[in-house]
Design a protein around this motif. Structure first.
Motif, PDB file in Angstrom:
ATOM      1  N   ARG A 458       0.824  -1.210   0.000  1.00 14.02           N
ATOM      2  CA  ARG A 458       0.000   0.000   0.000  1.00 14.02           C
ATOM      3  C   ARG A 458       0.858   1.261   0.000  1.00 14.02           C
ATOM      4  O   ARG A 458       0.485   2.276  -0.606  1.00 14.02           O
ATOM      5  N   GLY A 459       2.013   1.207   0.686  1.00 18.16           N
ATOM      6  CA  GLY A 459       2.899   2.367   0.684  1.00 18.16           C
ATOM      7  C   GLY A 459       3.449   2.675  -0.694  1.00 18.16           C
ATOM      8  O   GLY A 459       3.518   3.826  -1.112  1.00 18.16           O
ATOM      9  N   LEU A 460       3.827   1.619  -1.413  1.00 18.83           N
ATOM     10  CA  LEU A 460       4.312   1.829  -2.777  1.00 18.83           C
ATOM     11  C   LEU A 460       3.202   2.351  -3.683  1.00 18.83           C
ATOM     12  O   LEU A 460       3.443   3.193  -4.563  1.00 18.83           O
ATOM     13  N   LEU A 461       1.983   1.861  -3.459  1.00 18.38           N
ATOM     14  CA  LEU A 461       0.868   2.334  -4.277  1.00 18.38           C
ATOM     15  C   LEU A 461       0.534   3.783  -3.965  1.00 18.38           C
ATOM     16  O   LEU A 461       0.176   4.559  -4.861  1.00 18.38           O
ATOM     17  N   SER A 462       0.643   4.176  -2.684  1.00 19.91           N
ATOM     18  CA  SER A 462       0.332   5.564  -2.324  1.00 19.91           C
ATOM     19  C   SER A 462       1.361   6.534  -2.884  1.00 19.91           C
ATOM     20  O   SER A 462       1.055   7.706  -3.101  1.00 19.91           O
ATOM     21  N   SER A 463       2.591   6.063  -3.106  1.00 18.73           N
ATOM     22  CA  SER A 463       3.630   6.908  -3.731  1.00 18.73           C
ATOM     23  C   SER A 463       3.915   6.373  -5.128  1.00 18.73           C
ATOM     24  O   SER A 463       5.059   6.094  -5.484  1.00 18.73           O
ATOM     25  N   ARG A 733       6.548  11.042   9.311  1.00 15.57           N
ATOM     26  CA  ARG A 733       5.293  11.134  10.065  1.00 15.57           C
ATOM     27  C   ARG A 733       4.567   9.801  10.055  1.00 15.57           C
ATOM     28  O   ARG A 733       4.098   9.322  11.106  1.00 15.57           O
ATOM     29  N   GLU A 734       4.485   9.171   8.877  1.00 14.84           N
ATOM     30  CA  GLU A 734       3.778   7.894   8.778  1.00 14.84           C
ATOM     31  C   GLU A 734       4.457   6.822   9.609  1.00 14.84           C
ATOM     32  O   GLU A 734       3.810   6.086  10.378  1.00 14.84           O
ATOM     33  N   LEU A 735       5.806   6.717   9.483  1.00 16.34           N
ATOM     34  CA  LEU A 735       6.536   5.705  10.242  1.00 16.34           C
ATOM     35  C   LEU A 735       6.491   5.997  11.735  1.00 16.34           C
ATOM     36  O   LEU A 735       6.374   5.080  12.566  1.00 16.34           O
ATOM     37  N   GLY A 736       6.601   7.281  12.077  1.00 19.04           N
ATOM     38  CA  GLY A 736       6.518   7.653  13.493  1.00 19.04           C
ATOM     39  C   GLY A 736       5.162   7.330  14.080  1.00 19.04           C
ATOM     40  O   GLY A 736       5.052   6.883  15.232  1.00 19.04           O
ATOM     41  N   ALA A 822      14.943   3.826   9.585  1.00 20.26           N
ATOM     42  CA  ALA A 822      13.550   3.731  10.029  1.00 20.26           C
ATOM     43  C   ALA A 822      13.454   3.175  11.440  1.00 20.26           C
ATOM     44  O   ALA A 822      12.601   3.584  12.236  1.00 20.26           O
ATOM     45  N   MET A 823      14.324   2.222  11.768  1.00 19.98           N
ATOM     46  CA  MET A 823      14.305   1.647  13.115  1.00 19.98           C
ATOM     47  C   MET A 823      14.669   2.672  14.180  1.00 19.98           C
ATOM     48  O   MET A 823      14.192   2.602  15.320  1.00 19.98           O
ATOM     49  N   ARG A 824      15.543   3.618  13.814  1.00 20.21           N
ATOM     50  CA  ARG A 824      16.043   4.570  14.801  1.00 20.21           C
ATOM     51  C   ARG A 824      15.131   5.773  15.010  1.00 20.21           C
ATOM     52  O   ARG A 824      15.426   6.634  15.831  1.00 20.21           O
ATOM     53  N   LEU A 825      14.039   5.865  14.233  1.00 27.72           N
ATOM     54  CA  LEU A 825      13.140   7.013  14.402  1.00 27.72           C
ATOM     55  C   LEU A 825      12.532   6.997  15.803  1.00 27.72           C
ATOM     56  O   LEU A 825      12.052   5.967  16.284  1.00 27.72           O
ATOM     57  N   ASN A 826      12.557   8.159  16.441  1.00 27.97           N
ATOM     58  CA  ASN A 826      11.917   8.314  17.749  1.00 27.97           C
ATOM     59  C   ASN A 826      10.487   8.781  17.519  1.00 27.97           C
ATOM     60  O   ASN A 826      10.258   9.912  17.073  1.00 27.97           O
ATOM     61  N   PRO A 827       9.488   7.936  17.804  1.00 26.96           N
ATOM     62  CA  PRO A 827       8.104   8.306  17.464  1.00 26.96           C
ATOM     63  C   PRO A 827       7.639   9.566  18.171  1.00 26.96           C
ATOM     64  O   PRO A 827       6.888  10.352  17.598  1.00 26.96           O
ATOM     65  N   HIS A 832       5.928  15.063  17.648  1.00 25.31           N
ATOM     66  CA  HIS A 832       6.091  16.419  18.175  1.00 25.31           C
ATOM     67  C   HIS A 832       6.400  17.406  17.055  1.00 25.31           C
ATOM     68  O   HIS A 832       5.890  18.531  17.035  1.00 25.31           O
ATOM     69  N   GLU A 833       7.243  16.966  16.091  1.00 29.76           N
ATOM     70  CA  GLU A 833       7.548  17.844  14.951  1.00 29.76           C
ATOM     71  C   GLU A 833       6.290  18.181  14.188  1.00 29.76           C
ATOM     72  O   GLU A 833       6.079  19.315  13.750  1.00 29.76           O
ATOM     73  N   GLU A 834       5.406  17.204  14.004  1.00 28.87           N
ATOM     74  CA  GLU A 834       4.172  17.464  13.265  1.00 28.87           C
ATOM     75  C   GLU A 834       3.276  18.416  14.041  1.00 28.87           C
ATOM     76  O   GLU A 834       2.531  19.188  13.483  1.00 28.87           O
TER      77      GLU A 834
END
Length: 834
Positions: A458-463, A733-736, A822-827, A832-834
Motif C-alpha cells: 500500500r505504501g508503494l501504491l500511495s507513492s 510522520r507515517e513511520l513515526g 527507520a528503526m532509529r526514528l523516535n516516534p 512532536h515535529e508534526e
C-alpha cells in the motif's frame, strides 16, 4: 534568485548528504562509462599497428592488388619521364618469441633508401648490411649489432640489428626487399608500391596520369585509403559500444528525474509559500533545474576522473575485440583530452537538466494552494494509469514499425529508435503494472508475510509516481542485461552449433604466428604434401586466405579444396542450397561462394558477379551461394583452390585441415603429423581444442558488454538505495505514527525491506518482459544490420535466472541502510515535529 536557490535547494541538500552523494555518484558512474568507452575506443582504434600504416612516410598514392603487384610495375614507374619517388614494399607480420608481441615485418628497397637518397630521411636508415640485417623501431629497445630472433610465418629467423628507425617509435621491423622476398616466398610480387609525386600539377591530375601508367588490374588509391577502410569497418562496432555505454546514463537520468520529483514533493509546502509571497514560475523552474545542474556538474567532474581510471581496463577489452575481429592493432595510451573533458561535462549536465525538466516544470506551474496539498501528484498518477497504458501501447506499435525500417548509412538507427520507444512504453506501463499487482496481491501478502508486507504494498501504491520511476530505472538496467545476455548467449550457442558443422577435420594446422582478422601467415607448401603422404592420413584440405578490399571495405579472398569440402564438410548455405552441387560447379571455373556477413554488407545475392583485381589481373566470379559464417566480420569470398592458383600461383596454405583414416587414433595421427612438421613452427590443434579456443575468444570479445551492463545495474541499485532513504525521510510522520501506535523497530525495518523487495520484484518482472523484446531487436535488427550475422534465438536460462536472483538480492541489500534509519526514528519526536 540566489537566496531562493540556496534556501529552497542547497540547504536541504546539505541536510541530506547521503542521498545527494548517491545521486551524484550515479551520474558520475554513467558519465564515467561513456567517457571510458570513448577514450578506450580512440586508443584501440586510433593506433592501428598494421603494416599498412608503418613507415609510409609522405607518399601520395599506393598501388596494390590482392596476391601481390608484379615487381615490373615499380621498374616501369621509375622509367617514366617524371621525377617520381617509387617505394616498393613487401608486408607481413612477425612475432617476437620471448614476448609474444606481433609486429609489422616490412621489406623495403634498401638501395633506394640508402644514405643520400630522399627516402632515407623518412625511414631513418643509416647503412646497408648483409642478408640478415634488420632495422627496428625504438619500441624494441635494441642497439645496433645486437641479435634478435623473429617468428616469420612458420619458422624462427635470426637477425642482426643494423640500425634503429629514428622516426619510427613503434615496433616495426624492416629488412631489405630481397630478404623479405626470400623469407616470405613472394617470388617477386610486391604488396604495395608507394608513390610520391612532385607538386607540379594537382593530385587529381597525377592520379589520372598514374592510372594510365599501370596495368588495369591494379588498384590505385590515395595513401591511407586502407586506414580509412578499417575505420569505416570499426564504426558499427564503436557505435554499438557507445549505445551500450549510454544505458548507464539513461538509468542515471531516471534517478535524476526521481530525485527532483522527490525534491518537489518534499518541498511542495515551501513552493506554495514562495509562490504565494510573489515568486514567479520562472524562479521555481530555475531553482529545480539548478538543482539538477548541480548534480550534473558534480557527477560529471567525478565521472571524468572515474572514466580516466575505467578507460585503462576498458581499452584492454576493446583492444582485444578489435584485434580478434577487425584489424591488427596495439592500443595507444589513453588520453583525457580537452574535447573528451568538455564532452563529459556537457553530457552529464545536459542529461541531468533534461531528466529534471518535467518535475521542475510541474513544480513551477502548480497553483500555490495545490502545492501545499500533499500527495496530489501521486493521486494523479493513480488516476491516469489507464491513459498511460494506452500511450505505452502506441509507443510499442511505433517501436515495431521502426524495426521494419532499413539501416541508414550502414547503421541501425531505426533499431535504436525502436529500443528507445520500447523503454518509453515500459516506463508508461509501470504504473498500471504496480497498481494491478499490489491490488491483487495485498490479501495473500498479508496472510503469508504479515501486515508489514501488506503495508509495504500500500505504501508503494500511495507513492505511485516515485515507485514507477524507481521501478522503470531498475527495470531498464535489468532489461539491457537480459537483452544482451540473450543476444550473447544466442550468439554463443549459434557459433557452437556452427563450429560442429564447420570443423569436421580431426586436426588443424596453422603457423605459430598469432593469427588475426587481417593476418594470414602461411605454412611451407611442402608440409601439407608430407602430411598427405602419411599412412595415417585420409585427406588434406589446403586453405589460403588473402586480405583484400571490396567496395571500400576490408574483406578476405580465399581458396579451398572443394573436392574435400564436398566429401567431408557440412557447411550450411542460406536457403537450403545444395552444397554438393555448388562445390561441383565451383571446380568448373570462375565461381565463388560468399559468407553471410559479406553478402549483407555488399548486398550480394546468388547469381551476382564479383569483379576482383588479383595480382594485376581482373577476374569475375559468379556467386553460387551464401554460407553461414561467424569467423570474421570482414566477410569471405571463397573459390576452389585450383581456380585461385590460376590467378595467385603461390601454393603455400594459410591453414591445413587433416582428416585421419578410420581406425587411426587421434594421438597416433597427431604424433605422425607433428613429425612431418619437424623443423617448422607449426601449431597443431585437435577439433575439440580449436572449438574451445574459439569459445574462449568469443567470451573475451563480449566481456566489455557484460562490464557495461554491470555498471548500469550498479547505478540502478544505488538509485534504489537513495530513493528508499528519501522515502524513509519523507515518510517520517507515517513511520513515526506506526511506531507511536505500537509497531516495533523490527516491524519498521521489515516494512522498508518488503518495499525494497517489492521494488526488486516489480523491476525484475518488467525488466524480463522488456529485455526479451529488446533481445529480439538486438538479434534480428541491430546485430543483423550492423554485422550481417544471422543468430538463432536461444534461452540462456542459467545466466538469466542467476542474474535476476542477484539483482533481487542487491535490491534487498540496498534497503538495509534506509531500514536501519527507520528503526532509529523516535516516534515521540516525530509526532512532536508534526
Amino acid at each position: 534568485m540566489g537566496r531562493l536557490f540556496f534556501r529552497l535547494i542547497l540547504r536541504p541538500l546539505l541536510r541530506d548528504p547521503v542521498r545527494a552523494a548517491l545521486t551524484t555518484l550515479a551520474i558520475a558512474l554513467g558519465v564515467a562509462v561513456v567517457l571510458a568507452i570513448e577514450m578506450a575506443g580512440d586508443a584501440a582504434a586510433g593506433s592501428f599497428r598494421s603494416s599498412v600504416e608503418s613507415l609510409t612516410g609522405d607518399a601520395d598514392f599506393e598501388i596494390s592488388a590482392p596476391g601481390g603487384v608484379p615487381g615490373e610495375v615499380a621498374a616501369s614507374l621509375l622509367r617514366l619521364p617524371e621525377p617520381l619517388e617509387v617505394r616498393p614494399r613487401m608486408e607481413s607480420f612477425a612475432e617476437v618469441p620471448e614476448s609474444g608481441r606481433v609486429v609489422p615485418f616490412l621489406g623495403v628497397d634498401m638501395v633506394a633508401s640508402a644514405p643520400g637518397s630522399s627516402p632515407s630521411g623518412s625511414l631513418g636508415l643509416t647503412s646497408l648490411e648483409d642478408g640478415d640485417a634488420i632495422w627496428l623501431g625504438r619500441a624494441f629497445h635494441r642497439r645496433k649489432g645486437e641479435r634478435i630472433s623473429l617468428l616469420v610465418d612458420d619458422r624462427v629467423v635470426g637477425f642482426t640489428v643494423a640500425g634503429v628507425l629514428s622516426e619510427q617509435r613503434g615496433e616495426a621491423a624492416v629488412v631489405d626487399l630481397s630478404t623479405a622476398d626470400r623469407l616470405l616466398g613472394r617470388h617477386g610480387l610486391l604488396d604495395r608500391i608507394l608513390v610520391r609525386v612532385p607538386r607540379t600539377r594537382s593530385l587529381n591530375a597525377w592520379e589520372a596520369f598514374l592510372r594510365r601508367a599501370i596495368p588495369s588490374g591494379l588498384t590505385l588509391e590515395p595513401q591511407g585509403a586502407r586506414t580509412r577502410e578499417n575505420r569505416r569497418m570499426l564504426e558499427a562496432f564503436r557505435w554499438n559500444l557507445r549505445v551500450l555505454s549510454y544505458i548507464a546514463l539513461v538509468v542515471g537520468a531516471f534517478l535524476i528525474y526521481n530525485t527532483i520529483s522527490v525534491s518537489v514533493v518534499r518541498r511542495r509546502a515551501e513552493i506554495g509559500i514562495v509562490r504565494a509571497v510573489g515568486a514567479g514560475r520562472a524562479a521555481v523552474l530555475g531553482a529545480f533545474l539548478g538543482e539538477a545542474a548541480v548534480f550534473g556538474l558534480c557527477g560529471s567532474l567525478l565521472g571524468t576522473a572515474l572514466g580516466r581510471l575505467m578507460a585503462q581496463g576498458a581499452v584492454r577489452l576493446v583492444g582485444a575485440t578489435v584485434q580478434s575481429l577487425y584489424v591488427s592493432s596495439t592500443p595507444a595510451p589513453v588520453m583525457l583530452s580537452a574535447n573528451v573533458l568538455v564532452f563529459g561535462l556537457a553530457v552529464g549536465i545536459a542529461i541531468s537538466i533534461a531528466a529534471a525538466w518535467l518535475p521542475a516544470w510541474e513544480a513551477a506551474h502548480v497553483a500555490p494552494v495545490e502545492a501545499m496539498a500533499r500527495g496530489r501528484v501521486d493521486y494523479q498518477a493513480r488516476v491516469h494509469w489507464l491513459r498511460n497504458l494506452l500511450w505505452a501501447g502506441a509507443l510499442g506499435v511505433a517501436a515495431y514499425l521502426a524495426c521494419l525500417m532499413p539501416p541508414v548509412a550502414g547503421k541501425p538507427f531505426f533499431g535504436y529508435l525502436g529500443a528507445l520507444l520500447l523503454i518509453g512504453a515500459m516506463a508508461l506501463a509501470i504504473p498500471a503494472m504496480v497498481t494491478l499487482l499490489t491490488a491483487r496481491s495485498g490479501r495473500w501478502m498479508a496472510r503469508i508475510a504479515g501486515p508489514e508486507a501488506m503495508l509495504a504494498g500500500r505504501g508503494l501504491l500511495s507513492s505511485l509516481r516515485r515507485t514507477s520511476v524507481l521501478t522503470a530505472a531498475l527495470a531498464t538496467a535489468i532489461a539491457m542485461v537480459i537483452a544482451v545476455g540473450i543476444m550473447v548467449g544466442s550468439f554463443r550457442q549459434t557459433v557452437a552449433l556452427w563450429m560442429e558443422n564447420q570443423l569436421q577435420a580431426d586436426l588443424y594446422l596453422r603457423p605459430a604466428l598469432t593469427a588475426a582478422a587481417d593476418r594470414h601467415p602461411t605454412l611451407s607448401a611442402a608440409i601439407p604434401d608430407r602430411i598427405a603422404a602419411l599412412p595415417e592420413v585420409e585427406a588434406v584440405d589446403r586453405f589460403r586466405a588473402y586480405p583484400i578490399s571490396y567496395q571500400g571495405l576490408p574483406a578476405t579472398f580465399a581458396g579451398g579444396d572443394t573436392t574435400i569440402s564436398s566429401r567431408f564438410g557440412k557447411v550450411q548455405f542460406l536457403g537450403a542450397a545444395d552444397r554438393k552441387a555448388i562445390y561441383a560447379r565451383m571446380r568448373q571455373g570462375d565461381f565463388a561462394v560468399v559468407s553471410e556477413p559479406f553478402a549483407n554488407k555488399h548486398h550480394v545475392r546468388a547469381g551476382d558477379a564479383l569483379s576482383l583485381s588479383l595480382a594485376g589481373r581482373t577476374a569475375r566470379f559468379e556467386v553460387l551461394g551464401i554460407y553461414y559464417d561467424y569467423s570474421s566480420e570482414r566477410g569471405f569470398i571463397v573459390v576452389d583452390r585450383q581456380t585461385m592458383l590460376r590467378y595467385l600461383p603461390d601454393p603455400a596454405p594459410s591453414n591445413v585441415a587433416v582428416y585421419l583414416k578410420p581406425g587411426v587414433s587421434l594421438d597416433r595421427g597427431r604424433a605422425a603429423v607433428e613429425r612431418a612438421c619437424a623443423g617448422r613452427q607449426v601449431m597443431v590443434f585437435s577439433n575439440r581444442t580449436l572449438r574451445e579456443d574459439a569459445i574462449r575468444i568469443f567470451d573475451r570479445t563480449f566481456a566489455i558488454t557484460y562490464a557495461l551492463e554491470g555498471v548500469a545495474i550498479v547505478v540502478a541499485v544505488m538509485g534504489i538505495a537513495g530513493a528508499l532513504l528519501a522515502l524513509v525521510i519523507d515518510r517520517r510522520r507515517e513511520l513515526g505514527l506506526l511506531r507511536f501506535l505500537g509497531a516495533s523497530g523490527t516491524q519498521a525495518r521489515r516494512l522498508i525491506l518488503f518495499e525494497a523487495g517489492l521494488l526488486g520484484l516489480f523491476a525484475n518482472l518488467a525488466g524480463l518482459c522488456l529485455g526479451v523484446a529488446l533481445s529480439l531487436i538486438l538479434i534480428y535488427v541491430i546485430n543483423r544490420q550492423s554485422f550481417g550475422w544471422t543468430i538463432q534465438f536461444h534461452w540462456p536460462a542459467a545466466l538469466l535466472s542467476g542474474g535476476l536472483a542477484l539483482i533481487f538480492a542487491a535490491t534487498l541489500l540496498a534497503g538495509l541502510y534506509p531500514a536501519r534509519i527507520a528503526m532509529r526514528l523516535n516516534p515521540i519526536e516525530v509526532i512532536h515535529e508534526e
